[in-house]
Design a protein around this motif. Sequence first.
Motif, PDB file in Angstrom:
ATOM      1  N   GLY A 120       0.785  -1.226   0.000  1.00 31.37           N
ATOM      2  CA  GLY A 120       0.000   0.000   0.000  1.00 31.37           C
ATOM      3  C   GLY A 120       0.819   1.279   0.000  1.00 31.37           C
ATOM      4  N   MET A 121       2.130   1.195  -0.013  1.00 30.49           N
ATOM      5  CA  MET A 121       2.965   2.390  -0.036  1.00 30.49           C
ATOM      6  C   MET A 121       2.787   3.121  -1.362  1.00 30.49           C
ATOM      7  N   GLU A 122       2.724   4.469  -1.291  1.00 28.53           N
ATOM      8  CA  GLU A 122       2.564   5.283  -2.486  1.00 28.53           C
ATOM      9  C   GLU A 122       3.851   6.047  -2.780  1.00 28.53           C
ATOM     10  N   PHE A 123       4.118   6.215  -4.078  1.00 32.35           N
ATOM     11  CA  PHE A 123       5.335   6.887  -4.503  1.00 32.35           C
ATOM     12  C   PHE A 123       4.983   7.970  -5.518  1.00 32.35           C
ATOM     13  N   ASP A 124       5.597   9.144  -5.342  1.00 37.69           N
ATOM     14  CA  ASP A 124       5.345  10.303  -6.194  1.00 37.69           C
ATOM     15  C   ASP A 124       6.267  10.219  -7.412  1.00 37.69           C
ATOM     16  N   LEU A 125       5.739   9.827  -8.555  1.00 36.69           N
ATOM     17  CA  LEU A 125       6.565   9.584  -9.732  1.00 36.69           C
ATOM     18  C   LEU A 125       7.261  10.834 -10.271  1.00 36.69           C
ATOM     19  N   PRO A 126       6.586  11.995 -10.392  1.00 33.92           N
ATOM     20  CA  PRO A 126       7.292  13.174 -10.899  1.00 33.92           C
ATOM     21  C   PRO A 126       8.353  13.726  -9.945  1.00 33.92           C
ATOM     22  N   ARG A 127       8.389  13.246  -8.708  1.00 35.92           N
ATOM     23  CA  ARG A 127       9.408  13.673  -7.755  1.00 35.92           C
ATOM     24  C   ARG A 127      10.435  12.559  -7.545  1.00 35.92           C
ATOM     25  N   ALA A 128      10.836  11.969  -8.667  1.00 27.68           N
ATOM     26  CA  ALA A 128      11.871  10.921  -8.672  1.00 27.68           C
ATOM     27  C   ALA A 128      11.473   9.707  -7.851  1.00 27.68           C
ATOM     28  N   GLY A 129      10.156   9.449  -7.724  1.00 24.53           N
ATOM     29  CA  GLY A 129       9.693   8.242  -7.043  1.00 24.53           C
ATOM     30  C   GLY A 129       9.798   8.285  -5.534  1.00 24.53           C
ATOM     31  N   ARG A 130       9.805   9.468  -4.949  1.00 20.46           N
ATOM     32  CA  ARG A 130       9.883   9.579  -3.492  1.00 20.46           C
ATOM     33  C   ARG A 130       8.598   9.070  -2.855  1.00 20.46           C
ATOM     34  N   ALA A 131       8.743   8.479  -1.674  1.00 20.99           N
ATOM     35  CA  ALA A 131       7.574   7.965  -0.950  1.00 20.99           C
ATOM     36  C   ALA A 131       6.680   9.114  -0.506  1.00 20.99           C
ATOM     37  N   ALA A 132       5.373   8.854  -0.409  1.00 24.24           N
ATOM     38  CA  ALA A 132       4.419   9.864   0.041  1.00 24.24           C
ATOM     39  C   ALA A 132       4.811  10.379   1.420  1.00 24.24           C
ATOM     40  N   GLY A 133       4.614  11.677   1.618  1.00 29.27           N
ATOM     41  CA  GLY A 133       4.957  12.261   2.904  1.00 29.27           C
ATOM     42  C   GLY A 133       6.431  12.515   3.082  1.00 29.27           C
ATOM     43  N   ASP A 134       7.179  12.503   1.984  1.00 28.23           N
ATOM     44  CA  ASP A 134       8.633  12.733   2.023  1.00 28.23           C
ATOM     45  C   ASP A 134       9.349  11.752   2.936  1.00 28.23           C
ATOM     46  N   GLY A 135       8.892  10.508   2.910  1.00 21.33           N
ATOM     47  CA  GLY A 135       9.570   9.475   3.681  1.00 21.33           C
ATOM     48  C   GLY A 135      10.922   9.153   3.081  1.00 21.33           C
ATOM     49  N   PRO A 136      11.714   8.340   3.752  1.00 20.02           N
ATOM     50  CA  PRO A 136      13.074   8.049   3.281  1.00 20.02           C
ATOM     51  C   PRO A 136      13.128   7.107   2.082  1.00 20.02           C
ATOM     52  N   LEU A 137      12.041   6.404   1.804  1.00 20.53           N
ATOM     53  CA  LEU A 137      12.058   5.431   0.712  1.00 20.53           C
ATOM     54  C   LEU A 137      11.893   6.114  -0.641  1.00 20.53           C
ATOM     55  N   GLN A 138      12.438   5.461  -1.677  1.00 24.18           N
ATOM     56  CA  GLN A 138      12.371   6.021  -3.012  1.00 24.18           C
ATOM     57  C   GLN A 138      12.530   4.915  -4.045  1.00 24.18           C
ATOM     58  N   LEU A 139      11.741   5.003  -5.108  1.00 22.03           N
ATOM     59  CA  LEU A 139      11.877   4.058  -6.208  1.00 22.03           C
ATOM     60  C   LEU A 139      13.178   4.336  -6.965  1.00 22.03           C
ATOM     61  N   ALA A 140      13.554   3.401  -7.824  1.00 21.89           N
ATOM     62  CA  ALA A 140      14.769   3.548  -8.631  1.00 21.89           C
ATOM     63  C   ALA A 140      14.390   4.033 -10.025  1.00 21.89           C
ATOM     64  N   PRO A 141      14.578   5.348 -10.302  1.00 21.44           N
ATOM     65  CA  PRO A 141      14.235   5.863 -11.632  1.00 21.44           C
ATOM     66  C   PRO A 141      15.217   5.383 -12.687  1.00 21.44           C
ATOM     67  N   VAL A 142      14.746   5.310 -13.909  1.00 17.97           N
ATOM     68  CA  VAL A 142      15.571   4.864 -15.034  1.00 17.97           C
ATOM     69  C   VAL A 142      15.504   5.937 -16.117  1.00 17.97           C
ATOM     70  N   PRO A 143      16.649   6.408 -16.640  1.00 18.40           N
ATOM     71  CA  PRO A 143      16.635   7.405 -17.694  1.00 18.40           C
ATOM     72  C   PRO A 143      15.803   6.951 -18.890  1.00 18.40           C
ATOM     73  N   PHE A 144      14.902   7.803 -19.340  1.00 20.49           N
ATOM     74  CA  PHE A 144      14.008   7.498 -20.457  1.00 20.49           C
ATOM     75  C   PHE A 144      14.039   8.678 -21.408  1.00 20.49           C
ATOM     76  N   LEU A 145      14.572   8.476 -22.624  1.00 20.51           N
ATOM     77  CA  LEU A 145      14.682   9.535 -23.621  1.00 20.51           C
ATOM     78  C   LEU A 145      14.390   8.958 -25.002  1.00 20.51           C
ATOM     79  N   ASP A 146      13.512   9.654 -25.714  1.00 28.64           N
ATOM     80  CA  ASP A 146      13.219   9.287 -27.111  1.00 28.64           C
ATOM     81  C   ASP A 146      12.825   7.826 -27.268  1.00 28.64           C
TER      82      ASP A 146
END
Length: 282
Positions: A251-277
């Motif tokens: 049930g954890m939520e992650f803010d995708l436009p903020r580099a995948g940071r956990a909701a509420g500015d928690g310490p957890l974060q998803l691993a973004p991958v460069p995406f171009l063209d």
Amino acid sequence: MLSIDQNPADSLVGRVQVLSEQLDGLSDVHARELAQELLSAVMILYGDGLQRIMSAIEDSGPVGVQICDALVADPAVGSLLLIHDLYPIDIETRVATALASVRPYMESHGGNVELVSLEDGVAHLKLEGSCSGCSASQATLELAIKQALDEHAPDLVGLEVEGVIEMAVGPEPTGFELPLAEVIPPKWVPLDGAKDISPGEFVAFDADGTPLVVANVAGTLLAYQDSCAACGAALHDGALDGRMLRCKECGMEFDLPRAGRAAGDGPLQLAPVPFLDGKVAV
């Protein structure tokens, strides 16, 4: 015998590096010095010839400009021009071009990168916005910024970056020294169909063995590794609500436009991958 492929610059430069290392390792001092002197003389000879060619092209008017542009765009010729300090585009312009090429990806995650200064061949960069102090900033540096700099400005002597936090897990950090070929370079993998994802949807992909999810948030495509930062479950079974991606398992939520940071500015974060063209760097 050296074989030449479609990109001779890569194979030839690599072969020259190997031969140079073997030359430096010769036990016969006289033979080593003689070979090094021969190599130096050949370099000076070819450098003088290249300089005369480029001068003749520059003096030929508009046609020469077109020829020069074509030569610069050729990987093999471009490498020779760089070696002999004849490249017509200054290094600061090429560094700026490299950063501009990755800026759309960084801006999509609320971040940015700026060139602070370029002194004695060392580029001083600063990560800004959500990229500064981000736990994934090391991955962004390795997978996007360094590769762009390696492509556009391989003659950089060094790289210093503000705002980078090294990854807590994984291989030992390699540092920021150039040339970039000293580390295993990432590769860009096309994601067929990713550009067709509609706003508000996200799709799972396999990028050459790396599980990813790509989401369309308000018209911007964002790619992440398909693993929840909280429980490790696959994210592709979760739900996308606006900009927030929710894991089905925990049930954890992650803010995708903020580099995948956990909701509420928690310490957890998803691993973004460069995406171009339509391609991702993995």
